[in-house]
Structures are given as C-alpha cells and as structure tokens.
Scaffold this motif. Structure first.
Motif, short mmCIF file in Angstrom:
data_model
loop_
_atom_site.label_atom_id
_atom_site.label_comp_id
_atom_site.label_asym_id
_atom_site.label_seq_id
_atom_site.Cartn_x
_atom_site.Cartn_y
_atom_site.Cartn_z
N LEU A 52 -29.72 -15.44 -15.50
CA LEU A 52 -28.81 -14.31 -15.30
C LEU A 52 -28.43 -13.66 -16.62
O LEU A 52 -28.18 -12.45 -16.68
CB LEU A 52 -27.57 -14.75 -14.53
CG LEU A 52 -27.79 -15.10 -13.06
CD1 LEU A 52 -26.50 -15.58 -12.42
CD2 LEU A 52 -28.40 -13.94 -12.29
N GLU A 53 -28.41 -14.43 -17.69
CA GLU A 53 -28.16 -13.84 -19.01
C GLU A 53 -29.30 -12.91 -19.42
O GLU A 53 -29.07 -11.86 -20.04
CB GLU A 53 -27.96 -14.94 -20.05
CG GLU A 53 -26.64 -15.68 -19.87
CD GLU A 53 -26.46 -16.85 -20.83
OE1 GLU A 53 -27.26 -16.99 -21.77
OE2 GLU A 53 -25.49 -17.61 -20.63
N VAL A 54 -30.52 -13.26 -19.04
CA VAL A 54 -31.66 -12.37 -19.29
C VAL A 54 -31.49 -11.09 -18.48
O VAL A 54 -31.74 -9.99 -18.97
CB VAL A 54 -32.99 -13.08 -18.93
CG1 VAL A 54 -34.16 -12.11 -18.96
CG2 VAL A 54 -33.23 -14.25 -19.87
N VAL A 55 -31.04 -11.22 -17.24
CA VAL A 55 -30.79 -10.05 -16.39
C VAL A 55 -29.75 -9.15 -17.04
O VAL A 55 -29.93 -7.93 -17.13
CB VAL A 55 -30.36 -10.48 -14.97
CG1 VAL A 55 -29.84 -9.30 -14.16
CG2 VAL A 55 -31.51 -11.18 -14.25
N PRO A 59 -29.97 -4.29 -18.84
CA PRO A 59 -29.25 -3.47 -17.85
C PRO A 59 -30.02 -2.24 -17.40
O PRO A 59 -29.79 -1.74 -16.29
CB PRO A 59 -27.96 -3.08 -18.58
CG PRO A 59 -28.30 -3.17 -20.03
CD PRO A 59 -29.31 -4.28 -20.14
N ASP A 60 -30.93 -1.76 -18.23
CA ASP A 60 -31.70 -0.57 -17.86
C ASP A 60 -32.61 -0.80 -16.65
O ASP A 60 -33.02 0.13 -15.99
CB ASP A 60 -32.52 -0.07 -19.05
CG ASP A 60 -33.49 -1.12 -19.57
OD1 ASP A 60 -33.09 -2.30 -19.68
OD2 ASP A 60 -34.64 -0.75 -19.88
N LEU A 61 -32.88 -2.06 -16.34
CA LEU A 61 -33.75 -2.38 -15.20
C LEU A 61 -32.99 -2.42 -13.88
O LEU A 61 -33.60 -2.47 -12.82
CB LEU A 61 -34.46 -3.72 -15.44
CG LEU A 61 -35.33 -3.79 -16.70
CD1 LEU A 61 -35.92 -5.18 -16.84
CD2 LEU A 61 -36.40 -2.72 -16.68
N ARG A 62 -31.66 -2.44 -13.97
CA ARG A 62 -30.79 -2.48 -12.79
C ARG A 62 -31.26 -3.54 -11.79
O ARG A 62 -31.48 -3.26 -10.60
CB ARG A 62 -30.70 -1.11 -12.16
CG ARG A 62 -30.08 -0.10 -13.09
CD ARG A 62 -29.59 1.18 -12.47
NE ARG A 62 -30.30 1.67 -11.34
CZ ARG A 62 -31.01 2.79 -11.30
NH1 ARG A 62 -31.10 3.54 -12.36
NH2 ARG A 62 -31.62 3.18 -10.21
N MET A 80 -39.69 -6.13 -16.33
CA MET A 80 -39.24 -6.50 -15.00
C MET A 80 -40.17 -7.54 -14.39
O MET A 80 -39.73 -8.53 -13.81
CB MET A 80 -39.16 -5.28 -14.08
CG MET A 80 -38.68 -5.63 -12.68
SD MET A 80 -38.56 -4.20 -11.60
CE MET A 80 -37.11 -3.43 -12.28
N TRP A 81 -41.48 -7.36 -14.55
CA TRP A 81 -42.43 -8.30 -13.99
C TRP A 81 -42.30 -9.67 -14.65
O TRP A 81 -42.40 -10.70 -13.98
CB TRP A 81 -43.84 -7.77 -14.11
CG TRP A 81 -44.10 -6.57 -13.21
CD1 TRP A 81 -43.31 -6.15 -12.16
CD2 TRP A 81 -45.17 -5.67 -13.28
NE1 TRP A 81 -43.85 -5.04 -11.59
CE2 TRP A 81 -45.01 -4.70 -12.25
CE3 TRP A 81 -46.27 -5.55 -14.12
CZ2 TRP A 81 -45.90 -3.67 -12.03
CZ3 TRP A 81 -47.17 -4.52 -13.89
CH2 TRP A 81 -46.98 -3.60 -12.87
N PHE A 127 -39.04 -6.62 -5.73
CA PHE A 127 -39.31 -8.06 -5.80
C PHE A 127 -40.17 -8.47 -4.61
O PHE A 127 -41.16 -9.18 -4.77
CB PHE A 127 -37.99 -8.84 -5.83
CG PHE A 127 -38.17 -10.33 -5.88
CD1 PHE A 127 -38.47 -10.96 -7.07
CD2 PHE A 127 -38.03 -11.10 -4.74
CE1 PHE A 127 -38.65 -12.34 -7.14
CE2 PHE A 127 -38.20 -12.48 -4.78
CZ PHE A 127 -38.51 -13.10 -5.99
N ARG A 128 -39.79 -8.03 -3.41
CA ARG A 128 -40.57 -8.34 -2.21
C ARG A 128 -41.99 -7.80 -2.33
O ARG A 128 -42.95 -8.49 -1.96
CB ARG A 128 -39.91 -7.73 -0.97
CG ARG A 128 -38.96 -8.61 -0.26
CD ARG A 128 -38.61 -8.11 1.12
NE ARG A 128 -38.55 -6.67 1.29
CZ ARG A 128 -37.45 -5.93 1.17
NH1 ARG A 128 -36.30 -6.51 0.88
NH2 ARG A 128 -37.49 -4.63 1.36
#
Length: 157
Positions: A52-55, A59-62, A80-81, A127-128
């Motif tokens: 979650l820290e990586v997420v 922030p630009d990837l929302r 993102m991938w 993601f799906r």
C-alpha cells in the motif's frame, strides 16, 4: 528400595506421568504451530502494508479507485502493471500460506481479510482485464480462486 517399590514406581510413571508428559508435549506442539501461523499471517499482512505504501507513492495512477485509470502514458502503464504483478504475487503467497479448505474459525477470519483485499482489487476494471496475463504461471488453484472472485465482483458491478 525393594523390587516391588521400583515396579510400583514404574507403573505410576507409565500410567500417570507418561500420558501427562505426552499431553504437555502435544499442547506445546499445537501452541507452537499457532505461533508459527500467527507469524506467517503477520509477515504477509506487513507485506500488504508495504504494498500500500507503493500505491501511495504512485498517486498519478489512481490505484485506489474502482474505475480504470484513463489516458496513461507508456511509463505510467508500465508502473501500473508492475504494481499489479506485485499484488498478484502477494495474493498468491497469502493463498498458499493461509488458505485451506478445512479452516477453523480463527484461520477463516484471517483468510476473509485477504479475500476482502482480493475482492476489492478485483472490482477495478483494469486489474480484472489484466488478470489472465497476471495469472500466467501462477498456482492453478490460486488462479482459479481469484478468477472466481473477479467474476463475482464483475457481476455485482
């Protein structure tokens, strides 16, 4: 001491002390297994917090929204991938270490938190959409499990 006293003491040990010692041993083994399971659960929970820290660092990837992030650059899409790859790896590790068909109530509670995380991410469109590629080469049972969750989440969307 006489031979009869020694025989009496050996019978007492056999009838009382040996079963007691065996019971204590089995109790300690169960306690140790529970401690190991708790440590494993804590380690993978800590790994999810690290994820979650990586997420948060991207922030630009929302990534916390359920909708796919539109208009990504090639660099953003690549990040993102990679993040999705990290997530699938973490989910697979959790599945392999925590999931079992015959879980007791405590294990089931722990597992449900992981299932909630998987469901949450499976609600995200991109993601799906990426799951077939992300699951290539992963454990077959895990792949089947998360595909089922993703299908359920897509139907509810």
């Amino acid at each position: 001491m006489t031979l009869q006293t020694w025989e009496l003491l050996s019978y007492i040990v056999t009838v009382v002390a040996l079963p007691f010692a065996l019971g204590v041993f089995l109790f300690e083994q169960r306690k140790e297994r529970e401690n190991e399971e708790e440590a494993i659960w804590q380690q993978i929970s800590d790994a999810y917090i690290d994820f979650l820290e990586v997420v948060l660092a991207n922030p630009d990837l929302r990534l916390r929204s359920q909708a796919a992030t539109p208009d990504l650059s090639d660099e953003q899409r690549e990040r993102m991938w990679v993040i999705f790859d990290m997530l699938i790896s973490l989910f697979e590790r959790a599945y392999l270490l925590v999931y079992a068909d015959d879980m007791d109530a405590k294990k089931r509670r722990r597992w449900h938190s992981w299932e909630d995380y998987m469901r949450e991410w499976s609600r995200r469109e991109d993601f799906r959409a990426r799951l077939p590629e992300l699951l290539r080469g992963e454990d077959a049972d895990f792949a089947r499990y998360i595909r089922g969750l993703a299908a359920e989440e897509q139907q509810q969307a």
